[in-house]
Design an enzyme around this catalytic site. Structure first.
Site, PDB file in Angstrom:
ATOM      1  N   LYS A 112       0.818  -1.209   0.000  1.00 38.24           N
ATOM      2  CA  LYS A 112       0.000   0.000   0.000  1.00 38.24           C
ATOM      3  C   LYS A 112       0.860   1.272   0.000  1.00 38.24           C
ATOM      4  O   LYS A 112       0.433   2.302  -0.494  1.00 38.24           O
ATOM      5  CB  LYS A 112      -0.936   0.029   1.217  1.00 38.24           C
ATOM      6  CG  LYS A 112      -1.857  -1.167   1.394  1.00 38.24           C
ATOM      7  CD  LYS A 112      -2.879  -1.284   0.306  1.00 38.24           C
ATOM      8  CE  LYS A 112      -4.049  -2.208   0.643  1.00 38.24           C
ATOM      9  NZ  LYS A 112      -3.726  -3.611   0.918  1.00 38.24           N
TER      10      LYS A 112
HETATM   11  C1  LIG Z   1      -4.451  -4.761   0.591  1.00 36.52           C
HETATM   12  C2  LIG Z   1      -3.730  -6.036   0.602  1.00 36.52           C
HETATM   13  C3  LIG Z   1      -4.042  -7.071  -0.310  1.00 36.52           C
HETATM   14  C4  LIG Z   1      -5.195  -6.964  -1.277  1.00 36.52           C
HETATM   15  O1  LIG Z   1      -4.980  -5.974  -2.270  1.00 36.52           O
HETATM   16  P1  LIG Z   1      -6.204  -5.397  -3.094  1.00 36.52           P
HETATM   17  O2  LIG Z   1      -5.652  -4.301  -3.928  1.00 36.52           O
HETATM   18  O3  LIG Z   1      -7.204  -4.913  -2.085  1.00 36.52           O
HETATM   19  O4  LIG Z   1      -6.759  -6.534  -3.907  1.00 36.52           O
HETATM   20  C5  LIG Z   1      -3.265  -8.224  -0.292  1.00 36.52           C
HETATM   21  N1  LIG Z   1      -2.248  -8.362   0.583  1.00 36.52           N
HETATM   22  C6  LIG Z   1      -1.941  -7.403   1.471  1.00 36.52           C
HETATM   23  C7  LIG Z   1      -0.824  -7.644   2.412  1.00 36.52           C
HETATM   24  C8  LIG Z   1      -2.653  -6.209   1.510  1.00 36.52           C
HETATM   25  O5  LIG Z   1      -2.327  -5.246   2.385  1.00 36.52           O
END
Ligand SMILES: *Cc1c(COP(=O)(O)O)cnc(C)c1O
Length: 465
Positions: A112
Site C-alpha cells: 500500500k
Molecule cells: C491490501 C492487501 C491485499 C489486497 O490488495 P487489493 O488491492 O485490495 O486486492 C493483499 N495483501 C496485502 C498484504 C494487503 O495489504
C-alpha cells in the site's frame, strides 16, 4: 485526459479532480476515458532505469495537465526516498520460472505504501494550489490504514480518519494505526467486518450534504490515483524478466481488486501480460465468480491473511465495466442487485471477456501454513500469509503453463503477521529497527458502532475547523 464513472451518471473530471473526489457522485468509480499506450520500443527503453524514472514515464500520460513534469517528478522522488531498498520493488527467484516481487520495503511494510506515499505528495501539491482543506476517511482491512496515516500525518490541510474492523486486524497492523501521535490522525475501531467499514465509507460519500460540509476525500483504491501508482511495478518487473520480447504472467493476492486491476491497466497500456491470476484465501468470492460466473456473498470468515478478508471487492466494479464494454447502465444494474439480493450473475459475454484476462485460485488456511513452511525450507525466504496464498495459486498456474515466467506479488513483510509465520515455521520475524518500540508506544483509538449517523457526528466533532 478525462475520467468517467463506471456507472455513467457522474460529472466527467480531470485527473486532479478525480483524485480529490474519490468516489463518483453516482456511486461509481472513476476510470480514464481512454487508456494511454506505450510502444514496444518505449517499453524496451525502460530497461535499466530507476524505479522513479519508470514511475514518471508510466504515470505521466494519465495525469494530463494536472501536474507539471517537475511537480510529478518531485512527488515521485520524495515518495520513494524513504523506502528500505534501492530497487524499491526487488525481484527474487523462488523456483524455475517463478519469481517473487517484494513490495514490502516501504515505511509500513506492505505494498500500500507504493501508492499511498505518492498520493500523499500529490494531494499536498494539489491542495496547496487550490487553497483547500480535506477530511480523508478511509476503510482498511489492515494495511491501507497505516499506509494512509504514514502518508498524511502531521499535514495542516488534511484530517485523517481510518475505520478498521475491531478485533480483525493483526496486532502490528493495529498498533501502526493507533500509535501515531499527530493530532490530525484518528483510528476508529468499528464493530463489524471490513465490508461494513467500506459500506459506511461509501454511505458517507453518498451523503452529499456531509460530504461537502467536511470536504470528504478518499484514499481507498476507489481513488484512481492509487491504482495508477501500482501499474509501475508490473512494468519494472516484466521488463527485468525480458518484456516486451517475452510475455509474463502475474499472480496477485487479491481483496479489493485494486492491485490486480493495475495489472490489467498495464496490459492495456501494451505490456505483454499473458495471465493475471487472482489469488484468494477461504474468502473466495472472486475465484467462485471467475469459475462459475456468479458473484454470491456467503459471509466473511476471518483468516490468517486478514487484508484479503473481503466480499465486496470494490475495484471488481472497474473490471466488470471493461468486461461489459464500458456499459454504465449494466454496471448500475449489477451493483443494485448486489446491494439488494447479495449476488449477481455476470453475462456470458462479460464472463468470457474476464476469462480472457484473468485466471483464479483459492488456498485454504492449512495449505497457507504448509506453503510458508515449505518456502522457507526450499528457498530460505520467509513470506507473509497473503504472499503464501498467492505462491500456492501461482504454483498451480505454473503447472498449467510452465513456459511463461510467473511473477508473484509479495504484498506484505512477514513481520506484520508474526503469529501466522511463527505457527508455520517456529520463527517470529523481527520488525525493522525503526519500529522496534511499536509494542511499547501508547495506543489511541475510538471504538465506534456500525452506524452512519454516529460516525458522521464523530468526524464532524473531531476534525479541525
Ligand atoms: C491490501 C492487501 C491485499 C489486497 O490488495 P487489493 O488491492 O485490495 O486486492 C493483499 N495483501 C496485502 C498484504 C494487503 O495489504
Amino acid at each position: 485526459m478525462r475520467y468517467v464513472s463506471t456507472r455513467g451518471q457522474a460529472p466527467v473530471l480531470s485527473f486532479g479532480e478525480a483524485m480529490l473526489t474519490g468516489l463518483a457522485r453516482d456511486g461509481g468509480l472513476y476510470v480514464p476515458e481512454t487508456i494511454p499506450t506505450l510502444t514496444a520500443a518505449e517499453i524496451a527503453d525502460l530497461a535499466g532505469l530507476s524505479y522513479e524514472e519508470v514511475a514518471f514515464r508510466v504515470m505521466k500520460p494519465f495525469t494530463g495537465d494536472t501536474f507539471t513534469d517537475e511537480e510529478l517528478q518531485g512527488a515521485i522522488e520524495r515518495a520513494y526516498a524513504g523506502f528500505g531498498h534501492p530497487a524499491r520493488a526487488p525481484l527474487v527467484q523462488l523456483a524455475p520460472n517463478h519469481f517473487l516481487l517484494e513490495l514490502f520495503h516501504g515505511p509500513t511494510l506492505a505494498f500500500k505504501d507504493f501508492a499511498m506515499q505518492v498520493i500523499g505528495q500529490l494531494f499536498q501539491i494539489e491542495l496547496a494550489k487550490q487553497g483547500r482543506k480535506v477530511t480523508i476517511v478511509g476503510a482498511t482491512s489492515g494495511d491501507t490504514g497505516s499506509a494512509a496515516i504514514e502518508a498524511f500525518r502531521g499535514l495542516d490541510n488534511v484530517d485523517v480518519f481510518i475505520l478498521f474492523p475491531h478485533g480483525r486486524v493483526s496486532e502490528v497492523q493495529r498498533r501502526q494505526m493507533t500509535t501515531p501521535i499527530e493530532e490530525n490522525v484518528h483510528a476508529l475501531a468499528l464493530d463489524g467486518d471490513f465490508d461494513d467499514c467500506q459500506a459506511r465509507l461509501k454511505d458517507m460519500f453518498n451523503d452529499f450534504a456531509f460530504r461537502d460540509e467536511v470536504g470528504l476525500a478518499g484514499v481507498n483504491s476507489i481513488n484512481f490515483a492509487r491504482v495508477l501508482a501500482q501499474i509501475v511495478y508490473y512494468f519494472t518487473s516484466a521488463v527485468a524478466l525480458g518484456a516486451p520480447q517475452r510475455k509474463i504472467s502475474f499472480t496477485v493476492p487479491t481483496g479489493n481488486f485494486g492491485d490486480i486491476f493495475a495489472g490489467f491497466l498495464a496490459k492495456q497500456m501494451g505490456l505483454p501480460v499473458e495471465r493475471l491470476v487472482i489469488a484468494t484465501n477461504q474468502n473466495d468470492i472472486l475465484d467462485r465468480c471467475i469459475k462459475g460466473g456468479d458473484y454470491t456473498r456467503h459471509g466473511v470468515k476471518p483468516s490468517m491473511s486478514p487484508s484479503m478478508d473481503i466480499e465486496i471487492s470494490s475495484n471488481f466494479e472497474r473490471a466488470l465495466y471493461f468486461a461489459y464494454g464500458r456499459d454504465g447502465d449494466a454496471i448500475t444494474a449489477l451493483m443494485t442487485e448486489l446491494k439488494e439480493a447479495g449476488s449477481f450473475t455476470v453475462s456470458p459475454n462479460a464472463i468470457g471477456a474476464l476469462r480472457e484476462i484473468y485466471d483464479s485460485g483459492r488456498i485454504g488456511e492449512g495449505r497457507t501454513l504448509e506453503i510458508i513452511g515449505r518456502t522457507l525450507k526450499e528457498t530460505g525466504e520467509l513470506i507473509c500469509p497473503h504472499t503464501a496464498v498467492a505462491v500456492g495459486v501461482a504454483e498451480d498456474a505454473l503447472d498449467r503453463d510452465p513456459a511463461t515466467p510467473m511473477v508473484t506479488l509479495a504484498t506484505a513483510h512477514p513481520a506484520k503477521f508474526p503469529d501466522a509465520v511463527n505457527e508455520a515455521t517456529g520463527i517470529r520475524p523481527a520488525l525493522p529497527p525503526r519500529m522496534k518500540d511499536l509494542f511499547e508506544r501508547p495506543e489511541r483509538v475510538t471504538r465506534v458502532a456500525n452506524d452512519l449517523a454516529a460516525l458522521e457526528a464523530l468526524v464532524r466533532g473531531e476534525r479541525r475547523k
